[in-house]
Scaffold this motif. Structure first.
Motif, mmCIF file in Angstrom:
data_model
loop_
_atom_site.group_PDB
_atom_site.id
_atom_site.type_symbol
_atom_site.label_atom_id
_atom_site.label_comp_id
_atom_site.label_asym_id
_atom_site.label_seq_id
_atom_site.Cartn_x
_atom_site.Cartn_y
_atom_site.Cartn_z
ATOM 1 N N GLN A 235 5.762 -73.407 -8.411
ATOM 2 C CA GLN A 235 4.794 -72.660 -8.990
ATOM 3 C C GLN A 235 5.389 -72.056 -10.182
ATOM 4 O O GLN A 235 4.240 -72.131 -11.248
ATOM 5 C CB GLN A 235 4.570 -71.240 -8.054
ATOM 6 C CG GLN A 235 4.162 -72.047 -6.602
ATOM 7 C CD GLN A 235 2.660 -72.545 -6.697
ATOM 8 O OE1 GLN A 235 1.728 -72.274 -7.580
ATOM 9 N NE2 GLN A 235 2.455 -73.336 -5.857
ATOM 10 N N SER A 236 6.656 -71.776 -10.454
ATOM 11 C CA SER A 236 7.022 -71.128 -11.558
ATOM 12 C C SER A 236 7.073 -72.016 -12.805
ATOM 13 O O SER A 236 6.551 -71.675 -13.945
ATOM 14 C CB SER A 236 8.287 -70.367 -11.676
ATOM 15 O OG SER A 236 9.385 -71.443 -11.142
ATOM 16 N N ASN A 237 7.458 -73.282 -12.569
ATOM 17 C CA ASN A 237 7.453 -74.341 -13.685
ATOM 18 C C ASN A 237 6.184 -74.903 -13.796
ATOM 19 O O ASN A 237 5.729 -75.107 -15.245
ATOM 20 C CB ASN A 237 8.413 -75.352 -13.442
ATOM 21 C CG ASN A 237 10.027 -74.959 -13.506
ATOM 22 O OD1 ASN A 237 10.487 -75.513 -14.359
ATOM 23 N ND2 ASN A 237 10.610 -74.619 -12.282
ATOM 24 N N GLY A 238 5.450 -75.025 -12.999
ATOM 25 C CA GLY A 238 3.819 -75.608 -13.268
ATOM 26 C C GLY A 238 3.279 -74.400 -14.238
ATOM 27 O O GLY A 238 2.583 -75.039 -14.997
ATOM 28 N N LYS A 239 3.427 -73.133 -14.040
ATOM 29 C CA LYS A 239 2.608 -72.286 -14.438
ATOM 30 C C LYS A 239 3.316 -72.081 -16.030
ATOM 31 O O LYS A 239 2.374 -72.214 -17.062
ATOM 32 C CB LYS A 239 2.984 -70.848 -13.814
ATOM 33 C CG LYS A 239 2.390 -69.492 -14.722
ATOM 34 C CD LYS A 239 2.369 -68.285 -14.000
ATOM 35 C CE LYS A 239 1.734 -67.277 -14.785
ATOM 36 N NZ LYS A 239 2.007 -65.982 -14.343
ATOM 37 N N ALA A 240 4.554 -72.286 -16.031
ATOM 38 C CA ALA A 240 5.148 -72.079 -17.455
ATOM 39 C C ALA A 240 4.682 -73.090 -18.324
ATOM 40 O O ALA A 240 4.774 -73.157 -19.628
ATOM 41 C CB ALA A 240 6.658 -72.130 -17.437
ATOM 42 N N LEU A 241 4.676 -74.553 -17.658
ATOM 43 C CA LEU A 241 4.471 -75.784 -18.500
ATOM 44 C C LEU A 241 2.849 -76.155 -18.364
ATOM 45 O O LEU A 241 2.694 -77.178 -19.010
ATOM 46 C CB LEU A 241 5.428 -77.001 -17.974
ATOM 47 C CG LEU A 241 6.773 -76.542 -18.205
ATOM 48 C CD1 LEU A 241 7.566 -77.648 -17.563
ATOM 49 C CD2 LEU A 241 7.189 -76.455 -19.599
ATOM 50 N N GLY A 242 2.074 -75.542 -17.877
ATOM 51 C CA GLY A 242 0.657 -75.972 -17.692
ATOM 52 C C GLY A 242 0.349 -77.144 -17.070
ATOM 53 O O GLY A 242 -0.541 -77.733 -17.437
ATOM 54 N N ILE A 243 1.187 -77.247 -15.963
ATOM 55 C CA ILE A 243 0.997 -78.689 -15.013
ATOM 56 C C ILE A 243 0.260 -78.176 -13.768
ATOM 57 O O ILE A 243 0.383 -77.481 -13.145
ATOM 58 C CB ILE A 243 2.556 -79.172 -14.714
ATOM 59 C CG1 ILE A 243 3.327 -79.360 -15.892
ATOM 60 C CG2 ILE A 243 2.217 -80.360 -13.758
ATOM 61 C CD1 ILE A 243 4.677 -79.693 -15.719
ATOM 62 N N ASP A 244 -0.761 -79.159 -13.676
ATOM 63 C CA ASP A 244 -1.725 -79.129 -12.618
ATOM 64 C C ASP A 244 -0.872 -79.100 -11.067
ATOM 65 O O ASP A 244 0.174 -79.933 -11.191
ATOM 66 C CB ASP A 244 -2.428 -80.306 -12.363
ATOM 67 C CG ASP A 244 -3.785 -80.118 -11.357
ATOM 68 O OD1 ASP A 244 -3.440 -79.420 -10.421
ATOM 69 O OD2 ASP A 244 -4.771 -80.433 -11.444
ATOM 70 N N ALA A 245 -0.885 -77.998 -10.302
ATOM 71 C CA ALA A 245 -0.152 -78.247 -9.079
ATOM 72 C C ALA A 245 -0.501 -79.403 -8.102
ATOM 73 O O ALA A 245 0.623 -79.697 -7.408
ATOM 74 C CB ALA A 245 -0.312 -76.912 -8.164
ATOM 75 N N ASN A 246 -1.378 -80.041 -8.268
ATOM 76 C CA ASN A 246 -1.431 -81.359 -7.520
ATOM 77 C C ASN A 246 -0.628 -82.240 -7.834
ATOM 78 O O ASN A 246 -0.564 -83.307 -7.319
ATOM 79 C CB ASN A 246 -2.819 -81.826 -7.645
ATOM 80 C CG ASN A 246 -3.875 -80.972 -6.960
ATOM 81 O OD1 ASN A 246 -3.713 -80.248 -5.972
ATOM 82 N ND2 ASN A 246 -5.166 -80.606 -7.246
ATOM 83 N N LYS A 247 -0.081 -82.224 -9.075
ATOM 84 C CA LYS A 247 0.932 -83.358 -9.830
ATOM 85 C C LYS A 247 2.306 -83.028 -9.308
ATOM 86 O O LYS A 247 3.030 -83.893 -9.317
ATOM 87 C CB LYS A 247 0.993 -83.386 -11.277
ATOM 88 C CG LYS A 247 -0.366 -84.087 -11.726
ATOM 89 C CD LYS A 247 -0.239 -84.142 -13.304
ATOM 90 C CE LYS A 247 0.685 -85.413 -13.506
ATOM 91 N NZ LYS A 247 0.701 -85.526 -15.164
ATOM 92 N N ILE A 248 2.307 -81.929 -8.707
ATOM 93 C CA ILE A 248 3.923 -81.504 -8.300
ATOM 94 C C ILE A 248 4.100 -81.447 -6.623
ATOM 95 O O ILE A 248 3.393 -80.890 -5.874
ATOM 96 C CB ILE A 248 4.325 -80.406 -8.723
ATOM 97 C CG1 ILE A 248 4.132 -80.154 -10.335
ATOM 98 C CG2 ILE A 248 5.595 -79.999 -8.498
ATOM 99 C CD1 ILE A 248 4.359 -78.676 -10.602
ATOM 100 N N VAL A 249 4.958 -82.319 -6.183
ATOM 101 C CA VAL A 249 5.187 -82.540 -4.778
ATOM 102 C C VAL A 249 6.660 -81.603 -4.621
ATOM 103 O O VAL A 249 7.576 -81.997 -5.262
ATOM 104 C CB VAL A 249 5.451 -83.811 -4.310
ATOM 105 C CG1 VAL A 249 6.244 -84.743 -4.900
ATOM 106 C CG2 VAL A 249 5.548 -83.847 -2.643
#
Length: 383
Positions: free
Chosen positions: A166-180
């Motif tokens: 959650q923290s890295n996805g938010k900081a880097l603007g990455i769609d949560a669906n791309k992170i497992v």
């Protein structure tokens, strides 16, 4: 070009990492790839430092050592990594840690090979960055920009906890669906689970394991232990680990007159065996990517008292499998120690539940299998 689609050979994955020193990411990589069953792992480390190299080789894993001695050396790293990619023809590239991630993303993009990134820490949190030197802090905005700008070159990402996701996805603007989320695991066979025993009159022995750096909170723990001792004067606290604040912690121990009560054990390579010599594990860290030391205590059967950081909340459930205290609060740590002293039977029962939970969710063979299956799926799926 990616490796051949001729599946007379197993799919090949190239892991790119800064060094092969004995850090958490490096040791986790080793533990996982030696358990792969359907893919051929190859490892490349860009910078000098190869303590773990021989262990990879002993398991039949090819290791490419660039051994760059510059702090960054990005042009040289890019050129040499590209040559290795052309030689190995991997089907997918997996990169760890910021420097290697940036280089691997560019090489993968221009070689038309999918790249998977990794999030192994809460990289942009205040607690994490408070430990950096002033020079490193100056560079944080640049690397955050570079990280964010090149993240789109990754087909997907693995994160070691949901909090890190959650923290890295938010900081880097990455769609949560791309992170497992693929947690780190431990081999339960390395640890000797002992059903905790309550022995009346036996002095309580507390253990902390961690690098001696401010973010690990050992200063808070020593201060709290000093407040706890009047209620339990026979107790001892041992801290296993080394690091830059060892001298200041030693000075604090001396200042408080705790030389016979608090012992800095230094770096140890026998943690799985050491844990069983203690009654309770205390981990006051202000920030963790995962909380591996806590997990190891759970595998060994020790009751765990831990700070209420997000990473710990994915490992421990308060008053079911462990006990939370407020992060950074000496008073709250003291209360946790007092709670343990007064509730030994309850704490030991919770420790048994914690061990069961650890075995169900963090057994290393399961974690390695999950990672391998994810990478296979990323190769097979087109977009």
């Amino acid at each position: 070009m990616a490796g051949s689609n001729d599946q007379s050979r197993p799919y090949k994955v190239l892991f790119v990492i800064d060094t092969l020193q004995t850090g958490g990411a490096e040791q986790s990589l080793l533990a996982n790839v030696i358990r792969f069953k359907n893919m051929k792992p190859v490892v490349c480390h860009l910078y000098a430092g190869d303590q773990l190299k021989q262990r990879f080789i002993e398991h039949g894993i090819t290791v490419h050592s660039l051994g760059l001695r510059k702090k960054y050396g990005f042009p040289q790293a890019y050129k040499q990594l590209k040559a290795i990619v052309q030689k190995e023809q991997p089907d997918i590239i997996v990169a760890y840690l910021t420097r290697s991630e940036l280089v691997a993303r560019l090489v993968g993009r221009f070689s038309h090979i999918p790249v998977i990134g990794n999030f192994v820490s809460d990289l942009y949190s205040d607690a994490y960055n408070s430990t950096l030197s002033w020079k490193a802090k100056v560079l944080v905005p640049f690397f955050k920009w570079a990280n964010k700008s090149t993240a789109r070159y990754c087909k997907g990402f693995m994160a070691i906890t949901d909090a890190v996701k959650q923290s890295n996805g938010k900081a880097l603007g990455i769609d949560a669906n791309k992170i497992v989320v693929i947690h780190r695991g431990r081999d339960s066979n390395i640890f000797r689970f002992q059903v905790p025993q309550t022995i009346p009159g036996k002095p309580l022995r507390f253990l902390n394991v961690g690098r001696l750096v401010p973010v690990k909170g050992q200063r808070d723990l020593i201060l709290a232990f000093n407040e706890f001792l009047p209620a339990c004067p026979q107790a001892v606290l041992h801290i296993a680990g080394d690091g830059p604040v060892r001298e200041s912690l030693s000075a604090l121990i001396n200042e408080l007159g705790l030389q016979n009560k608090v012992v800095l054990l230094g770096g140890r390579n026998d943690i799985p065996q050491l844990i069983n010599e203690y009654d309770c594990f205390v981990f006051p860290s202000h920030s963790e990517g995962f909380g591996a030391a806590t997990l190891e205590a759970m595998f060994a059967g020790l009751p765990v008292l831990v700070s209420d950081i997000p990473a710990h909340k994915e490992l421990v459930t308060h008053m079911e499998t462990g006990y939370y205290f407020e992060t950074g609060s000496v008073q709250s740590i003291t209360q946790a120690l007092l709670w343990y002293k007064d509730n030994l039977a309850v704490a030991n029962t919770m420790a048994v539940k914690a061990n069961e939970y650890a075995r169900q969710h963090f057994e290393l063979s399961k974690i390695a299998g999950k990672m391998e299956n994810y990478l296979l799926n990323m190769i097979i799926t087109k977009n």
